[in-house]
Design a protein around this motif. Structure first.
Motif, PDB file in Angstrom:
ATOM      1  N   ALA A  48       0.836  -1.212   0.000  1.00 61.62           N
ATOM      2  CA  ALA A  48       0.000   0.000   0.000  1.00 61.62           C
ATOM      3  C   ALA A  48       0.864   1.253   0.000  1.00 61.62           C
ATOM      4  N   ALA A  49       1.995   1.192   0.709  1.00 64.17           N
ATOM      5  CA  ALA A  49       2.882   2.357   0.772  1.00 64.17           C
ATOM      6  C   ALA A  49       3.538   2.663  -0.568  1.00 64.17           C
ATOM      7  N   ALA A  50       3.647   1.651  -1.454  1.00 62.90           N
ATOM      8  CA  ALA A  50       4.294   1.849  -2.755  1.00 62.90           C
ATOM      9  C   ALA A  50       3.314   2.241  -3.847  1.00 62.90           C
ATOM     10  N   MET A  51       2.003   2.273  -3.565  1.00 61.20           N
ATOM     11  CA  MET A  51       1.024   2.579  -4.604  1.00 61.20           C
ATOM     12  C   MET A  51       1.228   3.958  -5.237  1.00 61.20           C
ATOM     13  N   PRO A  52       1.651   4.994  -4.497  1.00 66.45           N
ATOM     14  CA  PRO A  52       1.933   6.269  -5.180  1.00 66.45           C
ATOM     15  C   PRO A  52       3.003   6.141  -6.267  1.00 66.45           C
ATOM     16  N   GLU A  53       4.005   5.283  -6.045  1.00 66.79           N
ATOM     17  CA  GLU A  53       5.025   5.071  -7.076  1.00 66.79           C
ATOM     18  C   GLU A  53       4.432   4.382  -8.296  1.00 66.79           C
ATOM     19  N   VAL A  54       3.545   3.416  -8.070  1.00 68.78           N
ATOM     20  CA  VAL A  54       2.882   2.730  -9.178  1.00 68.78           C
ATOM     21  C   VAL A  54       2.048   3.720  -9.980  1.00 68.78           C
ATOM     22  N   ARG A  55       1.273   4.557  -9.293  1.00 65.17           N
ATOM     23  CA  ARG A  55       0.430   5.516  -9.993  1.00 65.17           C
ATOM     24  C   ARG A  55       1.263   6.533 -10.760  1.00 65.17           C
ATOM     25  N   ALA A  56       2.395   6.938 -10.194  1.00 61.95           N
ATOM     26  CA  ALA A  56       3.258   7.901 -10.889  1.00 61.95           C
ATOM     27  C   ALA A  56       3.854   7.300 -12.156  1.00 61.95           C
ATOM     28  N   LEU A  57       4.263   6.032 -12.087  1.00 59.72           N
ATOM     29  CA  LEU A  57       4.806   5.367 -13.274  1.00 59.72           C
ATOM     30  C   LEU A  57       3.735   5.222 -14.348  1.00 59.72           C
ATOM     31  N   GLY A  77      -9.913   8.878  -9.219  1.00 59.35           N
ATOM     32  CA  GLY A  77     -11.121   8.750  -8.434  1.00 59.35           C
ATOM     33  C   GLY A  77     -12.228   9.616  -9.011  1.00 59.35           C
ATOM     34  N   PRO A  78     -13.475   9.250  -8.725  1.00 56.32           N
ATOM     35  CA  PRO A  78     -13.894   8.163  -7.843  1.00 56.32           C
ATOM     36  C   PRO A  78     -14.019   6.799  -8.539  1.00 56.32           C
ATOM     37  N   LEU A  79     -13.839   6.752  -9.867  1.00 60.62           N
ATOM     38  CA  LEU A  79     -13.975   5.469 -10.560  1.00 60.62           C
ATOM     39  C   LEU A  79     -12.826   4.521 -10.210  1.00 60.62           C
ATOM     40  N   PHE A  80     -11.663   5.088  -9.922  1.00 61.33           N
ATOM     41  CA  PHE A  80     -10.515   4.287  -9.503  1.00 61.33           C
ATOM     42  C   PHE A  80     -10.112   4.751  -8.110  1.00 61.33           C
ATOM     43  N   GLY A  81      -9.941   3.812  -7.200  1.00 62.45           N
ATOM     44  CA  GLY A  81      -9.585   4.158  -5.828  1.00 62.45           C
ATOM     45  C   GLY A  81      -8.102   4.420  -5.662  1.00 62.45           C
ATOM     46  N   GLU A  82      -7.765   5.102  -4.588  1.00 61.26           N
ATOM     47  CA  GLU A  82      -6.370   5.361  -4.239  1.00 61.26           C
ATOM     48  C   GLU A  82      -5.723   4.164  -3.538  1.00 61.26           C
ATOM     49  N   GLU A  83      -6.568   3.262  -3.024  1.00 61.74           N
ATOM     50  CA  GLU A  83      -6.033   2.148  -2.242  1.00 61.74           C
ATOM     51  C   GLU A  83      -5.458   1.061  -3.157  1.00 61.74           C
ATOM     52  N   MET A  84      -4.753   0.134  -2.554  1.00 56.08           N
ATOM     53  CA  MET A  84      -4.194  -0.990  -3.282  1.00 56.08           C
ATOM     54  C   MET A  84      -5.324  -1.924  -3.712  1.00 56.08           C
ATOM     55  N   PRO A  85      -5.358  -2.349  -4.978  1.00 55.45           N
ATOM     56  CA  PRO A  85      -6.424  -3.254  -5.414  1.00 55.45           C
ATOM     57  C   PRO A  85      -6.449  -4.544  -4.592  1.00 55.45           C
TER      58      PRO A  85
END
Length: 423
Positions: A155-164, A180-188
């Motif tokens: 979960a802590a690495a999800m911002p890096e995934v979204r940035a890539l 959001g809101p169609l895609f969440g900020e949390e880890m799938p």
């Protein structure tokens, strides 16, 4: 029959109608709001017999040539078997196009099972969701790139995934921003799994997201959603990670972009298309000016052209899509000015669609080279990555003066649209 907005009491009937049309189960157990970020529309059956037809219009944003445009994603288009063939589909889709116009969408996008019925409403095939069967044993011979290592996505690495992912979006055409809101900020949720490839300094340089699945008829036991790396060596490291699954399954089903760099890294020639039906991607221009102004002008492109877009499709002309436009480019910016519509261009129509701020006593486009596109050519070209010559080869109406053709081909160049998401 009237098309209306659907509310909480309609969620179960809507899911039942979708289940009837596409299979799957009904998850709702009672009245509840629809997911935010979408506008559900429907038509009631005569006699209070539930919903006869329904769909949702998603409020997405997509990449267009280095810019971002609002897009109405059409999903869940369902008509009850008892009411098919009675014009409900066209009525519902016309309402969906009107809603996208009201919401300020530049495009509408959908995945058709029957392209012909959508083409009659102005939609044009612009891409497809490519999925390839990749034999995992073939990946074992990829040399290990030096200085790179893998780490699990938490979960802590999800911002890096979204940035890539956003870096890939910014360089492409058609990809959803996954906001959001169609895609969440949390880890799938599981079974979604992902790994990051990091350099020696620990900086994330790419990621691989996938799910372990039962082995399919093509021997595929992994579904790969994204395999994205900044450079060739990062893609190679992620493909080597895939190779480690070769001890338990034969192949992976990999979603790819148009001209995907991974195709240049995979050794051997045993990669093959998914044997299942390949989903097509169709788009329709909703607002010509918004679609053009969303993209930056290429460096060095200056000047202006006169562009006419015609729309003679089923729902009738969409005011923001059809008309005469003065399209200019300067200092990296595209400017679009709607010109006064001439009476002879709309036989039998006494309604003036020209915005009140358009001056009628002058023609700012006089003398500019001109281009003429029908709605299908406009939808193909404004999605990016195709030329007017491509449109003509497809039998679409795309005529232009030489200078206007060169201007549009330069403005709308780029990778062909790619889509990695289904809805």
């Amino acid at each position: 029959m009237r098309v209306r907005d659907l509310g909480p009491d309609d969620l179960v009937p809507f899911q039942q109608l979708c289940s009837l049309a596409f299979g799957g189960s009904v998850s709702a157990t009672g009245p509840a709001p629809f997911r935010p970020g979408q506008s559900p529309l429907g038509i009631d059956a005569p006699g209070g017999e539930g919903l006869a037809a329904a769909l949702t219009v998603r409020h997405d944003r997509i990449a267009v040539g280095g810019g971002i445009a609002p897009c109405g994603g059409i999903g869940g288009v369902s008509v009850h078997p008892a009411h098919r063939g009675g014009g409900m589909f066209a009525r519902l889709m016309t309402a969906a196009i009107a809603r996208s116009t009201q919401l300020g969408h530049a495009f509408s996008m959908l995945y058709p099972s029957n392209p012909g019925i959508y083409r009659a409403l102005g939609y044009q095939k612009v891409s497809q969701v490519d999925r390839l069967v990749v034999p995992l044993a073939d990946l074992r011979g990829i040399p290990a790139p030096a200085g790179l290592h893998l780490s699990p996505v938490t979960a802590a690495a999800m911002p890096e995934v979204r940035a890539l992912y956003r870096e890939v979006v910014d360089a492409g055409n058609g990809l959803l921003l996954r906001e959001g809101p169609l895609f969440g900020e949390e880890m799938p949720a599981a079974p979604w799994t992902a790994v990051l490839v990091r350099d020696a300094e620990g900086t994330a340089q790419g990621y691989l997201s996938f799910a372990r699945t039962p082995d399919g008829p093509a021997g595929t036991g992994l579904e790969v959603f994204d395999l994205l790396g900044r450079r060739r060596e990062h893609v190679a490291a992620l493909l080597r990670s895939l190779a480690s699954w070769s001890t338990v399954t034969d192949a992976a089903l990999v979603r790819t972009r148009q001209d995907d760099p991974l195709l240049d890294v995979i050794p051997g020639g045993r990669v093959r298309p998914d044997p299942e039906v390949i989903p097509l991607v169709m788009m329709r221009v909703i607002d010509t000016a918004a679609a053009l102004e969303a993209r930056p002008a290429p460096h060095g492109l200056h000047g202006s052209i006169r562009l006419r877009v015609t729309d003679a499709t089923g729902p009738g002309p969409v005011a923001a899509a059809a008309g005469d436009f003065l399209v200019g480019a300067s200092e990296g910016t595209v400017h679009v000015h709607r010109l006064a519509d001439r009476a002879e261009d709309a036989p039998g129509s006494h309604e003036d669609p020209t915005p009140p701020d358009v001056r009628r006593d002058e023609d700012p486009g006089a003398g500019a080279p001109g281009a003429r596109l029908d709605i299908h050519a406009a939808s193909l070209l404004l999605a990016g990555g195709r030329s007017l010559a491509d449109a003509r080869r497809l039998g679409l109406a795309a005529d232009a003066d030489p200078a206007a053709e060169a201007f549009l081909d330069t403005l709308l160049a780029g990778p062909r649209p790619s889509v990695l998401d289904f809805f």
